[in-house]
Design an enzyme around this catalytic site. Structure first.
Site, PDB file in Angstrom:
ATOM      1  CD  GLU A 145      -5.115  57.653 -43.695  1.00  0.00           C
ATOM      2  OE1 GLU A 145      -5.321  58.811 -43.269  1.00  0.00           O
ATOM      3  OE2 GLU A 145      -5.465  56.642 -43.089  1.00  0.00           O
ATOM      4  CG  ASP A 167      -9.578  49.306 -40.348  1.00  0.00           C
ATOM      5  OD1 ASP A 167      -9.812  50.522 -40.316  1.00  0.00           O
ATOM      6  OD2 ASP A 167      -8.482  48.818 -40.715  1.00  0.00           O
TER       7      ASP A 167
END
Ligand SMILES: Cc1ncc(COP(=O)(O)O)c(C=O)c1O
Lengths: 393, 257
Positions: free
Chosen positions: B46, B57
């Site tokens: 990824e 995040d």
């Protein structure tokens, strides 16, 4: 064309709910429940009671005679500066804290730029005895020190946002991350008409008491509900949305939104989103956004921490795109001068944010019979240091 | 056939998906990292497209995004780096990013470029399913690109079903209510969630991500899904001093043995 939100949370091309799946249940819970909760008679009763006895509403609509004389129009000031805690922000936090209670939430988080929304949130949390965490950019904590201490006195925890540019945008990111990590017991009180649907409309509704009162008060004073102009500053756009709300669809009322041009729109140090922004996605909604060609969010600049935001609420992007509202931008210097002018002509020291709305008067021309309402969103107490540093008074 | 489908056809368990941020630690490390990951045994890779405001995040990936942007990473640069990558790397490649930079690049262009360089799927955590289905799905399909959706412990069964119906490739199971990089050990709550999802017999394979950091958490995740995704722990590993390729093979070995 009617200005209203559709069921997907769009105002024309702007709005929606661009959120990671982690926030989906929270947003869905709000979306499904808030209208019903807010419209219930017991909610309305509590809300109106607190607005009257705690916030001090209705706020006066004051005819500023000397200012009127100077600009050759009949200028009224909507005195949101007289709200408890010093700005319009508390109208929204009172509404959202009641909503949070109805949703059974035990903890509150918020973001703040100038600290006004943080103080307004800390205030209602103290009132209700609810735990409160406010995220504030490290840079803003330094330039709005008194508000940091006010929040602490009120019992809130102020957490510095240390990521990115350490200002309002980053405080909002941190609050959203906190919410992702604490999805079930926590309500996030967003401070402006930004964020994923249903926040923009929900906050606008809580603030719409401003235009509701203006209508009643103008009817009393002038025998008509509608002025020729309503003028307000726009950071995220909550005071403007509140002042415009009941006039959105009254075509005879000209809506005027004023953005912060910082050091000037073409200096790279501005926060005037409609001048410098393009459609984009930030903090959960599609709106106008200051960004690079590659879609990275650009750091705005304004002397006023409350206007120092790279986007605007989706409703304002729509008002801009459709031409329903006219947008002006004024520089730091123009705003500070307008703040001093208001102080000297009317005996009112405005918040630096609000001073931007007054500075726009210099760019407009009026007929003597024009009735103009300026939303005086907050008082200048929190900005004394900014005035002193600027120094030209 | 999409490389992801081929992967899951041949391998049904202990699938290791590793995330890294494009442009980190250095702007031009992308192909080195891809090749080293494949050689070391990653099944799927990824690549994160850095963004100024990555709200899903945690600190580690936020920081890597900031560094990558300072290094000059953009979508244009990334696609240039990926030109010809299919001569060197054969595992499925997924791009992960926030929707704004991609909308500015142009979604149609983006999908076409993905096909051209050999990207198999994308993960756009802040693209709502509604928008995807209404506006973008035909572009994805035209270019053979899969859109991977996330589910979390809070996602209702009805919604999981809906996501499964509208997904290809795999479903990204977020391990707990958190941003990336949270320290988690698999708790009772999570076991319930994993069991609940398992019992739904989804048509798509599942990979568990967020908080998977080492052999122990990887093994635990693999008991509950077809494999797992490691991000923050990998970013931390390649942030340390030393030879990049060696750090990568060392890290992957430490996870899958
Ligand atoms: C007095 C005052 N006016 C205006 C604003 C800008 O916010 P909004 O555009 O949401 O009204 C702020 C924000 O802190 C404020 O404190």
């Amino acid at each position: 064309m009617k200005i209203q939100v559709d069921e997907r949370g769009y105002y024309g091309n702007f709005g929606g709910a661009f959120i990671p799946e982690m926030l989906y249940p929270n947003i869905e819970e709000l979306r499904e429940n808030y209208e019903q909760i807010v419209q219930a008679p017991d909610f309305q009763k509590q809300f109106n009671h607190l607005l009257r006895d705690f916030v001090g509403r209705p706020t006066p609509l004051y005819l500023a005679e000397r200012l009127s004389e100077k600009y050759g129009a009949e200028i009224y000031l909507k005195r949101e500066d007289l709200c408890h805690t010093g700005a319009h922000k508390v109208n929204n936090t009172v509404g959202q804290i009641l909503l949070a209670q109805k949703l059974g939430k035990q903890k509150i988080i918020a973001e703040t730029g100038a600290g006004q929304h943080g103080v307004a949130t800390a205030t209602v949390c103290a009132l209700m005895g609810i735990e409160c965490i406010v995220y504030m950019g490290e840079v803003d904590m330094a330039r709005q020190k008194p508000n940091v201490e006010r929040m602490r006195i009120l019992g809130a925890e102020v957490r510095p946002a240390k990521s990115g540019s350490k200002t309002l945008k980053d405080a909002t990111n941190e609050a959203m991350r906190h919410w992702i990590n604490n999805p079930t017991d926590t309500h996030y009180i967003i401070g402006s008409v930004v964020g994923p649907h249903p926040y923009p409309e929900m906050v606008a509704r809580f603030q719409s008491v401003i235009s509701k009162e203006i209508k009643t008060q103008l009817l009393e004073k002038k025998g008509k509900e509608n002025p020729d102009y309503v003028i307000a500053c726009v950071g995220g756009g909550s005071n403007a949305a509140g002042a415009f709300y009941h006039y959105y669809n009254e075509e005879d009322v000209k809506l005027v939104a004023v953005e912060a041009a910082g050091l000037g729109n073409h200096t790279g140090e501005s926060a005037a989103t409609t001048v410098l922004g393009k459609p984009g996605i930030l903090h959960g909604s599609k709106t106008l956004l200051m960004q690079t060609e590659d879609g990275q969010v650009v750091e705005p600049y304004s002397i006023s921490a409350g206007l120092d935001y790279p986007g605007i609420g989706p409703v304002h992007a729509h008002l801009f795109e459709t031409g329903r509202a006219k947008f002006y931008s004024v520089t730091d210097e123009e705003a500070m001068k307008a703040g001093v002018l208001l102080s000297r002509t009317e005996g009112i020291i405005p918040a630096v944010e609000s001073a931007h709305a007054f500075a726009a008067l210099n760019q407009m021309t009026f007929n003597p019979s024009d009735v103009v309402v300026i939303n005086l969103s907050g008082r200048g107490d929190k900005d004394l240091e900014t005035y002193i540093k600027w120094g030209k008074y | 056939m999409n490389r992801i489908d081929k992967l899951f056809q041949n391998k049904k368990e202990r699938i290791l998906n590793v995330y890294f941020t494009a442009g980190y630690p250095q702007l031009n490390d992308t192909t080195t990292i891809l090749e080293a990951l494949e050689t070391s045994g990653a099944d799927l890779i990824e690549i994160g497209i850095p963004y100024s405001d990555p709200i899903a995040d945690g600190p580690t990936i936020q920081e890597s995004n900031g560094v990558a942007l300072d290094n000059g990473m953009t979508l244009k640069v990334l696609f240039n780096q990926l030109k010809g990558i299919r001569d060197k790397v054969s595992v499925p490649i997924v791009l992960m990013g926030y929707v704004n930079p991609i909308v500015q690049y142009g979604m149609e262009n983006f999908c076409a470029k993905c096909e051209e360089v050999g990207v198999d799927a994308v993960i756009l955590p802040d693209l709502p399913m509604f928008e995807y289905l209404e506006i973008y799905k035909p572009m994805f399909e035209k270019h053979g690109l899969y859109n991977i959706f996330l589910i979390t412990p809070q996602t209702s069964e009805a919604r999981i079903k809906q996501i499964d119906d509208n997904s290809n490739g795999f479903i990204y199971m977020v391990s707990s209510a958190s941003t990336t990089g949270a320290k988690t050990s698999i708790s009772v709550d999570q076991s319930d969630y994993f069991a609940r999802v398992k019992n739904m017999n989804l048509k798509n394979p599942t990979l568990i991500g967020f908080g998977i950091s080492n052999a122990e958490t990887f093994d635990k995740a693999c008991e509950n899904a077809n494999g797992a995704i490691i991000g923050s722990a990998f970013i931390k590993a390649i942030s340390e001093e030393g030879n990049l390729k060696e750090k990568i093979s060392g890290f992957v070995r430490s996870v899958i043995g």
